[in-house]
Motif scaffolding. Structure first.
Motif, PDB file in Angstrom:
ATOM      1  N   ILE A 442       0.378  -0.755   2.797  1.00 18.22           N
ATOM      2  CA  ILE A 442      -0.619  -0.157   2.044  1.00 18.22           C
ATOM      3  C   ILE A 442      -1.873  -0.073   2.885  1.00 18.22           C
ATOM      4  O   ILE A 442      -2.459  -1.290   2.892  1.00 18.22           O
ATOM      5  N   GLU A 443      -2.335   1.005   3.215  1.00 14.53           N
ATOM      6  CA  GLU A 443      -3.495   0.952   4.045  1.00 14.53           C
ATOM      7  C   GLU A 443      -4.755   1.876   3.182  1.00 14.53           C
ATOM      8  O   GLU A 443      -4.546   2.263   2.288  1.00 14.53           O
ATOM      9  N   ASN A 444      -5.933   1.371   3.507  1.00 12.34           N
ATOM     10  CA  ASN A 444      -6.929   1.988   2.657  1.00 12.34           C
ATOM     11  C   ASN A 444      -7.616   2.905   4.003  1.00 12.34           C
ATOM     12  O   ASN A 444      -8.625   2.349   4.693  1.00 12.34           O
ATOM     13  N   HIS A 445      -7.838   4.342   3.609  1.00 13.52           N
ATOM     14  CA  HIS A 445      -8.557   4.816   4.545  1.00 13.52           C
ATOM     15  C   HIS A 445      -9.849   5.359   4.284  1.00 13.52           C
ATOM     16  O   HIS A 445     -10.784   6.415   4.859  1.00 13.52           O
ATOM     17  N   ALA A 446     -10.146   4.819   2.972  1.00 15.15           N
ATOM     18  CA  ALA A 446     -11.524   5.352   2.258  1.00 15.15           C
ATOM     19  C   ALA A 446     -12.697   4.438   2.656  1.00 15.15           C
ATOM     20  O   ALA A 446     -12.204   3.225   2.918  1.00 15.15           O
ATOM     21  N   LEU A 447     -13.841   4.941   2.271  1.00 14.99           N
ATOM     22  CA  LEU A 447     -14.888   4.091   2.617  1.00 14.99           C
ATOM     23  C   LEU A 447     -15.167   3.199   1.143  1.00 14.99           C
ATOM     24  O   LEU A 447     -16.436   2.911   0.721  1.00 14.99           O
ATOM     25  N   GLU A 463       1.668  -9.802   4.112  1.00 11.79           N
ATOM     26  CA  GLU A 463       0.769  -9.833   5.349  1.00 11.79           C
ATOM     27  C   GLU A 463      -0.695  -9.152   4.732  1.00 11.79           C
ATOM     28  O   GLU A 463      -0.785  -8.222   4.033  1.00 11.79           O
ATOM     29  N   VAL A 464      -1.799  -9.635   5.374  1.00  5.56           N
ATOM     30  CA  VAL A 464      -2.968  -8.787   5.135  1.00  5.56           C
ATOM     31  C   VAL A 464      -3.725  -8.595   6.501  1.00  5.56           C
ATOM     32  O   VAL A 464      -3.700  -9.493   7.414  1.00  5.56           O
ATOM     33  N   ASP A 465      -3.845  -7.358   6.831  1.00  5.39           N
ATOM     34  CA  ASP A 465      -4.270  -6.851   7.991  1.00  5.39           C
ATOM     35  C   ASP A 465      -3.478  -7.374   9.335  1.00  5.39           C
ATOM     36  O   ASP A 465      -3.761  -7.598  10.112  1.00  5.39           O
ATOM     37  N   GLY A 466      -2.032  -7.084   9.128  1.00  2.34           N
ATOM     38  CA  GLY A 466      -0.995  -7.428  10.002  1.00  2.34           C
ATOM     39  C   GLY A 466      -0.934  -8.897  10.130  1.00  2.34           C
ATOM     40  O   GLY A 466       0.076  -9.136  11.186  1.00  2.34           O
ATOM     41  N   LYS A 467      -1.648  -9.738   9.524  1.00  2.00           N
ATOM     42  CA  LYS A 467      -1.357 -11.346   9.777  1.00  2.00           C
ATOM     43  C   LYS A 467      -0.691 -11.835   8.689  1.00  2.00           C
ATOM     44  O   LYS A 467      -0.990 -11.475   7.306  1.00  2.00           O
ATOM     45  N   ILE A 478      -3.218  -5.664  -6.228  1.00  2.00           N
ATOM     46  CA  ILE A 478      -3.864  -6.180  -5.254  1.00  2.00           C
ATOM     47  C   ILE A 478      -4.944  -5.317  -4.639  1.00  2.00           C
ATOM     48  O   ILE A 478      -4.824  -4.051  -4.458  1.00  2.00           O
ATOM     49  N   GLU A 479      -6.054  -5.992  -4.119  1.00  2.00           N
ATOM     50  CA  GLU A 479      -7.366  -5.106  -3.679  1.00  2.00           C
ATOM     51  C   GLU A 479      -7.090  -4.928  -2.125  1.00  2.00           C
ATOM     52  O   GLU A 479      -6.383  -5.837  -1.439  1.00  2.00           O
ATOM     53  N   ILE A 480      -7.365  -3.484  -1.702  1.00  2.00           N
ATOM     54  CA  ILE A 480      -7.242  -3.332  -0.330  1.00  2.00           C
ATOM     55  C   ILE A 480      -8.679  -3.023   0.144  1.00  2.00           C
ATOM     56  O   ILE A 480      -9.154  -1.794  -0.375  1.00  2.00           O
ATOM     57  N   PRO A 481      -9.363  -3.609   0.713  1.00  2.00           N
ATOM     58  CA  PRO A 481     -10.826  -3.309   1.112  1.00  2.00           C
ATOM     59  C   PRO A 481     -11.079  -2.098   1.892  1.00  2.00           C
ATOM     60  O   PRO A 481     -10.196  -1.555   2.341  1.00  2.00           O
ATOM     61  N   GLY A 487     -13.014   1.372  13.638  1.00  2.00           N
ATOM     62  CA  GLY A 487     -11.894   0.116  13.875  1.00  2.00           C
ATOM     63  C   GLY A 487     -10.988   0.659  12.966  1.00  2.00           C
ATOM     64  O   GLY A 487     -10.435   1.602  12.219  1.00  2.00           O
ATOM     65  N   PRO A 488      -9.684  -0.500  12.958  1.00  2.00           N
ATOM     66  CA  PRO A 488      -8.633  -0.159  12.229  1.00  2.00           C
ATOM     67  C   PRO A 488      -8.930  -0.306  10.754  1.00  2.00           C
ATOM     68  O   PRO A 488      -9.703  -0.934  10.257  1.00  2.00           O
ATOM     69  N   PHE A 489      -7.760   0.332   9.896  1.00  2.00           N
ATOM     70  CA  PHE A 489      -7.874   0.389   8.608  1.00  2.00           C
ATOM     71  C   PHE A 489      -7.496  -0.999   8.295  1.00  2.00           C
ATOM     72  O   PHE A 489      -6.516  -1.598   8.785  1.00  2.00           O
ATOM     73  N   HIS A 490      -7.929  -1.450   6.861  1.00  2.00           N
ATOM     74  CA  HIS A 490      -7.433  -2.623   6.002  1.00  2.00           C
ATOM     75  C   HIS A 490      -6.141  -2.384   5.627  1.00  2.00           C
ATOM     76  O   HIS A 490      -5.947  -1.214   5.010  1.00  2.00           O
ATOM     77  N   SER A 491      -5.167  -3.142   5.673  1.00  2.00           N
ATOM     78  CA  SER A 491      -3.937  -3.148   4.885  1.00  2.00           C
ATOM     79  C   SER A 491      -3.417  -4.377   4.354  1.00  2.00           C
ATOM     80  O   SER A 491      -3.587  -5.385   4.695  1.00  2.00           O
ATOM     81  N   VAL A 492      -2.240  -3.945   3.528  1.00  2.00           N
ATOM     82  CA  VAL A 492      -1.593  -5.259   2.873  1.00  2.00           C
ATOM     83  C   VAL A 492      -0.202  -4.807   3.206  1.00  2.00           C
ATOM     84  O   VAL A 492       0.103  -3.599   3.000  1.00  2.00           O
TER      85      VAL A 492
END
Ligand SMILES: [Cu+2]
Length: 529
Positions: A442-447, A463-467, A478-481, A487-492
């Motif tokens: 789940i990515e966040n493309h919003a500001l 994973e968070v941000d692929g890690k 869950i929060e998605i920053p 740069g890349p989108f944040h994701s979980v």
């Protein structure tokens, strides 16, 4: 999100405020505790012989400062109290009658997004969803998405109708912990949670899985939020167990009492509309180590010490507060949290002063039984880590400014599908089947930071941000920053467990910033039997 105010005409806002004059006395919410007093836990209702039978009456009023209050009223032998804590054991049945006494015409005659199901598929009264309609979502409970259980898509309780009966069997493998209940009528959820309609539900037995809490004094704190005018970001205040925190100008600070030298087990629900809360207990300004026991009603595999515990809107944290010496003055509060360039401002907020007494003023609220001799059975979602993954999906949150549908639109989209807001008659965005185990990124493309929530199940953090994450906690929110713009989108990445046949049916996933959900940042998922 100041742009947003332009979506609603001043006359609509005036209409909301005008509604005050329509109020009947019978609908009024009971008085709230005075500012600066000792914080009391809500009344607890316990199941007896495997059943908890209770009745709620949904009311509405406006306080002298203009804040709207929706409320679950419970008649405790002639004394009307708000939002009792429902306490059940795994395997128990919750029988809850809910009557809608929101005055009609109430806070406004506005009728919004029609969430009514097609004729023949409706549960309860049906009809159009309005500000006066209500229903109940049992947040976090792993129970069926069907009529009279945890269904929010077709259940509408209309004002004046006979009480609607919920009848929910708590699974025998339900994780012990803190859950919560609140209205979930699409288009009007924020309005009704605003200022009060929310309460705690506890599945008992935490000490069987986390013996660290056995024998401790337990406190249940529900943090709520109220705007002067829902939907219009502006002045708001937080409350703790309905006592106003010193949000704007009022210096009175709630008081939590502890005995000197006594550790306590705190169960905290974030029942705010949109507030991300990094919680701390400080002593002389220094954050104290908190022993984290459970998140979102699921006991951690291993407790861990943290000085800050972040809970997104709708999340819960259960933790042990260390003992303090007499005459010290610890404090309980939330830090500020940045939700990004287009996000709401989540301010630092003192929630309570902790009064440490050598006398016995802080009574032991729940006499915890000794750790049960019966072994702890495997909980729901056991074995998920090793389960074979049957599908991978990608979803993303996004926002659109200046579109043809208004100044701003909020979307949650399954990758490859068209961005669109939730519609009552939409086809499920995701169809799967009982037995599936799916990994969702789940990515966040919003500001702006969003809070992902799915009904009916918990999911495992991968994973968070692929890690890979160090702790594969089970969560339901869950929060998605936010995306910074470059740069890349944040994701979980999370693992969804659809193996339980009792959750077959159609339910929803959405952002738990309630305004976003109301404006359509939500879609359906159907789990075929
Ligand atoms: Cu959101």
């Amino acid at each position: 999100m100041s742009m947003f105010i332009s979506m609603f005409s001043r006359s609509a806002i005036a209409l909301i405020i005008c509604g005050i004059s329509f109020l009947g006395a019978a609908a009024q919410c009971p008085p709230r505790p005075a500012a600066g007093t000792v914080v009391q836990d809500a009344l607890s209702l316990y199941s007896q012989n495997g059943v908890l039978n209770a009745g709620f009456n949904m009311g509405y009023s406006v306080d002298t400062f203009g804040y709207t209050h929706y409320c679950y009223k419970y008649d405790a032998s002639g004394v009307i109290v708000e939002a009792p804590t429902l306490r059940l054991n795994p395997g128990d049945q919750l029988v809850l009658g809910v009557k809608d006494s929101i005055p009609s015409p109430g806070p406004s005659a506005m009728s919004g997004m029609d969430m009514s199901a097609p004729a023949g598929a409706r549960c309860s009264d049906g009809g159009a969803a309005t500000l006066q309609s209500t229903n109940v979502h049992f947040h976090g409970l792993n129970v069926p998405p069907i009529c009279h259980q945890d269904d929010v898509l077709t259940t509408l309780i209309q004002p004046g109708a006979p009480p609607f009966q919920y009848s929910i069997q708590i699974p025998t493998t339900e994780p012990p912990g803190l859950y919560w209940y609140h209205p979930h009528v699409h288009g009007f959820t924020e309005f009704q949670v605003n200022g009060g309609a929310a309460g705690a539900l506890i599945v008992e037995g935490m000490e069987k899985y986390r013996p660290e809490v056995a024998g401790l004094t337990e406190r249940v704190f529900v943090v709520r939020q109220q705007y002067l005018v829902p939907w219009v970001p502006g002045p708001y205040e937080l409350t703790i167990n309905y006592q106003v925190t010193p949000s704007h100008g009022d210096p009175a600070i709630p008081i939590i009492q502890m005995r000197a030298g006594e550790k306590q087990f705190w169960r905290v629900a974030n029942a705010t509309l949109q507030d991300f809360m990094p919680l701390q207990v400080t002593l002389d300004g220094v954050p104290q180590p908190l022993e984290l026991i459970a998140l979102d009603g699921y006991p951690l595999a291993t407790p861990r010490m943290q000085t800050t515990i972040l809970i997104p809107p709708a999340g819960r944290a259960e933790f042990i507060v260390p003992a303090f010496p007499a005459t010290t003055s610890p404090q309980f509060g939330t830090l500020a949290y940045s939700t990004g360039p287009t996000g709401n401002q989540d301010f630092a907020q003192l929630l309570a002063n902790i009064q440490v007494n050598s006398n016995a003023s802080a009574k032991k609220l729940v006499a915890k039984p000794a750790v049960s001799a019966s072994p702890a059975t495997a909980l729901k979602f056991a074995g998920l880590k090793e389960a074979t993954v049957t599908a991978n999906r990608k979803l993303f949150f996004s926002e659109e400014f200046g579109g043809t549908n208004g100044p701003i639109q909020f979307y949650v989209t399954v990758d490859g599908q068209k961005q669109q807001v939730f519609q009552a008659n939409e086809k499920p965005a995701i169809t799967t089947h009982v037995g599936a185990v799916e990994d969702w990124t789940i990515e966040n493309h919003a500001l702006e930071t969003h809070a992902f929530h799915i009904h009916q199940i918990h999911f495992m953090m991968l994973e968070v941000d692929g890690k890979p994450v160090p702790n594969q906690d089970l969560r339901d929110t869950i929060e998605i920053p936010y995306w910074s713009g470059t740069g890349p989108f944040h994701s979980v990445k999370v693992r969804m467990d659809f193996r339980d046949p009792t959750i077959a049916g159609t339910f929803v996933f959405h952002c738990h910033i309630l305004l976003h959900e109301d404006l359509g940042m939500m879609h359906k998922i159907e789990v075929l039997p």
